[in-house]
Design a protein around this motif. Sequence first.
Motif, mmCIF file in Angstrom:
data_model
loop_
_atom_site.group_PDB
_atom_site.id
_atom_site.type_symbol
_atom_site.label_atom_id
_atom_site.label_comp_id
_atom_site.label_asym_id
_atom_site.label_seq_id
_atom_site.Cartn_x
_atom_site.Cartn_y
_atom_site.Cartn_z
ATOM 1 N N ILE B 178 0.835 -1.199 0.000
ATOM 2 C CA ILE B 178 0.000 0.000 0.000
ATOM 3 C C ILE B 178 0.874 1.254 0.000
ATOM 4 C CG2 ILE B 178 -2.075 -1.037 0.990
ATOM 5 C CD1 ILE B 178 -1.162 -0.023 3.744
ATOM 6 N N SER B 179 2.121 1.069 -0.476
ATOM 7 C CA SER B 179 3.073 2.166 -0.643
ATOM 8 C C SER B 179 3.335 2.972 0.616
ATOM 9 C CB SER B 179 2.607 3.149 -1.735
ATOM 10 O OG SER B 179 2.237 2.435 -2.874
ATOM 11 N N ALA B 180 3.244 2.326 1.775
ATOM 12 C CA ALA B 180 3.572 3.036 3.004
ATOM 13 C C ALA B 180 5.088 3.060 3.168
ATOM 14 C CB ALA B 180 2.936 2.335 4.197
ATOM 15 N N THR B 181 5.598 4.089 3.834
ATOM 16 C CA THR B 181 7.037 4.219 3.981
ATOM 17 C C THR B 181 7.476 3.668 5.331
ATOM 18 O OG1 THR B 181 6.861 6.198 2.646
ATOM 19 C CG2 THR B 181 8.968 5.813 3.737
ATOM 20 N N ASP B 182 7.579 2.357 5.416
ATOM 21 C CA ASP B 182 8.165 1.760 6.615
ATOM 22 C C ASP B 182 9.666 1.685 6.384
ATOM 23 O OD1 ASP B 182 8.124 -0.251 4.666
ATOM 24 O OD2 ASP B 182 8.327 -1.787 6.228
ATOM 25 N N PHE B 183 10.375 0.926 7.219
ATOM 26 C CA PHE B 183 11.829 0.862 7.077
ATOM 27 C C PHE B 183 12.219 0.328 5.696
ATOM 28 C CE2 PHE B 183 15.954 -1.314 8.010
ATOM 29 C CZ PHE B 183 16.685 -0.161 8.220
ATOM 30 N N LEU B 184 11.606 -0.778 5.310
ATOM 31 C CA LEU B 184 11.899 -1.351 4.000
ATOM 32 C C LEU B 184 11.461 -0.401 2.886
ATOM 33 C CD1 LEU B 184 12.804 -3.804 2.254
ATOM 34 C CD2 LEU B 184 10.453 -4.621 2.380
ATOM 35 N N GLY B 185 10.301 0.211 3.045
ATOM 36 C CA GLY B 185 9.779 1.132 2.034
ATOM 37 C C GLY B 185 10.710 2.318 1.822
ATOM 38 N N ALA B 186 11.210 2.860 2.937
ATOM 39 C CA ALA B 186 12.126 4.002 2.846
ATOM 40 C C ALA B 186 13.396 3.600 2.104
ATOM 41 C CB ALA B 186 12.467 4.492 4.250
ATOM 42 N N ALA B 187 13.918 2.413 2.452
ATOM 43 C CA ALA B 187 15.137 1.934 1.798
ATOM 44 C C ALA B 187 14.894 1.697 0.308
ATOM 45 C CB ALA B 187 15.606 0.648 2.475
ATOM 46 N N ALA B 188 13.706 1.151 -0.006
ATOM 47 C CA ALA B 188 13.392 0.872 -1.406
ATOM 48 C C ALA B 188 13.342 2.158 -2.221
ATOM 49 C CB ALA B 188 12.057 0.128 -1.481
ATOM 50 N N MET B 200 21.384 -1.063 -0.526
ATOM 51 C CA MET B 200 20.272 -0.761 0.372
ATOM 52 C C MET B 200 19.612 -2.036 0.885
ATOM 53 S SD MET B 200 20.452 2.358 0.817
ATOM 54 C CE MET B 200 19.036 2.659 1.834
ATOM 55 N N TYR B 201 19.349 -2.967 -0.024
ATOM 56 C CA TYR B 201 18.642 -4.179 0.417
ATOM 57 C C TYR B 201 19.519 -5.045 1.328
ATOM 58 C CZ TYR B 201 14.582 -3.143 -2.432
ATOM 59 O OH TYR B 201 13.460 -2.553 -2.936
ATOM 60 N N THR B 202 20.845 -5.010 1.088
ATOM 61 C CA THR B 202 21.747 -5.736 1.992
ATOM 62 C C THR B 202 21.692 -5.123 3.381
ATOM 63 O OG1 THR B 202 23.201 -6.027 0.102
ATOM 64 C CG2 THR B 202 24.096 -6.611 2.256
ATOM 65 N N PHE B 203 21.740 -3.791 3.395
ATOM 66 C CA PHE B 203 21.712 -3.087 4.671
ATOM 67 C C PHE B 203 20.401 -3.375 5.421
ATOM 68 C CE2 PHE B 203 20.659 0.825 7.095
ATOM 69 C CZ PHE B 203 21.634 0.689 8.069
ATOM 70 N N VAL B 204 19.275 -3.298 4.700
ATOM 71 C CA VAL B 204 17.969 -3.543 5.315
ATOM 72 C C VAL B 204 17.926 -4.952 5.915
ATOM 73 C CG1 VAL B 204 15.541 -3.958 4.793
ATOM 74 C CG2 VAL B 204 16.658 -1.897 3.950
ATOM 75 N N ALA B 205 18.422 -5.911 5.145
ATOM 76 C CA ALA B 205 18.418 -7.294 5.632
ATOM 77 C C ALA B 205 19.239 -7.402 6.909
ATOM 78 C CB ALA B 205 18.981 -8.221 4.556
ATOM 79 N N ALA B 206 20.400 -6.734 6.909
ATOM 80 C CA ALA B 206 21.268 -6.793 8.084
ATOM 81 C C ALA B 206 20.564 -6.197 9.301
ATOM 82 C CB ALA B 206 22.571 -6.051 7.807
ATOM 83 N N VAL B 207 19.886 -5.076 9.125
ATOM 84 C CA VAL B 207 19.215 -4.421 10.259
ATOM 85 C C VAL B 207 18.094 -5.309 10.800
ATOM 86 C CG1 VAL B 207 17.769 -2.474 10.940
ATOM 87 C CG2 VAL B 207 19.805 -2.078 9.548
#
Lengths: 246, 230
Positions: B178-188, B200-207
């Motif tokens: 629903i295009s909300a800006t959560d942590f993953l959304g912001a990174a995307a 970005m996706y590596t970093f998100v996965a690590a977090v």
Amino acid sequence: MNSSMIEFRAVSKWYGSFQVLKRCSTRVDKGQVVVVCGPSGSGKSTLIKCVNGLEPFQEGEIIVNAESVGAKGTNLSRLRSKIGMVFQHFELFPHMSVTENLNLAQVKVLGRSREEATTKSMALLKRVGLEAHAKKYPGELSGGQQQRVAIARGLAMDPIAMLFDEPTSALDPEMINEVLDVMVELAQEGMTMMVVTHEMGFARKVAHRVVFMDNGEIVEDAATEEFFGSPRSDRAQLFLSKILQH
Amino acid sequence: MFSGYDFDVIQRSLPYLFRDGMTFTVTLTLLAMTGGIVFGTLLAMMRLSSFAPFSLVAGSYVNLMRSLPLVLVIFWFFFLVPYIGGWIVGAPRPIAVGAFWSAVITFTMFEAAYYCEIMRAGIQSIPRGQVAAGQALGLNYWQTMGHVILPQAFRNMLPVLLTQTIILFQDTSLVYVISATDFLGAAAKIANRDYRLVEMYTFVAAVYFVISFALSALVKRLQSRMAIVQ
């Protein structure tokens, strides 16, 4: 004349098609102690749980203090708050301290203030010899101590009668007496008591009457001396000979 | 080996990632957890009720929610909530709810089904004698539940409730539909804007890994401490 506090009138109960209580009639008068005994599975625990409506029954009537337990208009919670009950496995609330166990229903049901309740609780804990353990949790106490707390919890409600459902059956032998001592004292003070137990020494000492049950029936209902002296039924004789052998 | 990558993009976008993205994720997780546990506990009480309609309704709800993919539920609620809201307040047209509150409602409703099953097991783990003891003292149903049964059930089930919350924390990333800006959304968003997808996706996965792993370790410690108490 004694007036009756608890009266059973032809009470019958079924679990499905199995009849656990068969037209049981008996009474406990004010200030009297009645001991209910009998072999396991005879329905004695079920009978005592009917008194405060923990177990429903299908036929007959139980009158407690002039109120009919099973009747539609009866406020069961209010009735229960006036009858103390002590269970085989204590059933103290493990997440509360001893004092909180005693206070809970005083505050929530009787509407006493916390200070008022605590004063009452401490007096009762002193009476059962446990004031030093007031802040402890049930898990830190021995079985005998827990059961004495449970008796104090019942007494905190200023009950008009006390029910005991095999109060010493889950205790180690060396702890039975400390609990029986409290119960004897209570009986001698004139508390109305209905006690399901196998402790025949206790029955002899304080009971006014003994009710013997077998197979869901009240087989014998006699004054204590009479019951121990010359039980009329064969079944009661057999039961007594078995448990009084040692 | 890393010559083609630009890991500086992470540092540059940290404020946005955490202040906007992670705040959304954590707030959503906490609100949905609170709402889900409250609603789930009520559902559990209904499921265990001897009044058949209650247990039927609660049982059907739980089974329905547990049989649907979460993404689908998020999607449906996003479109339905404005209509239902409008219908409740009697507005002539759908009311604007926004992605955040839509997500909070969705996750609360969805997770409640799972929390319900946990609380149901918790309530059933308490000996029946405890209910009898409460009733014998004159406590009514709600008092017996509130003071005697639920506190013990909740305590027994705390590790499982927290484990379910860790799953919820990870599941909130599905709000991307629903295009909300959560942590993953912001990174995307940054990944697409700067074309730095791998970084970005590596970093998100690590977090996500670090947070979930740390929480799991915490639950394990809690579990062993509770084992000692019991």
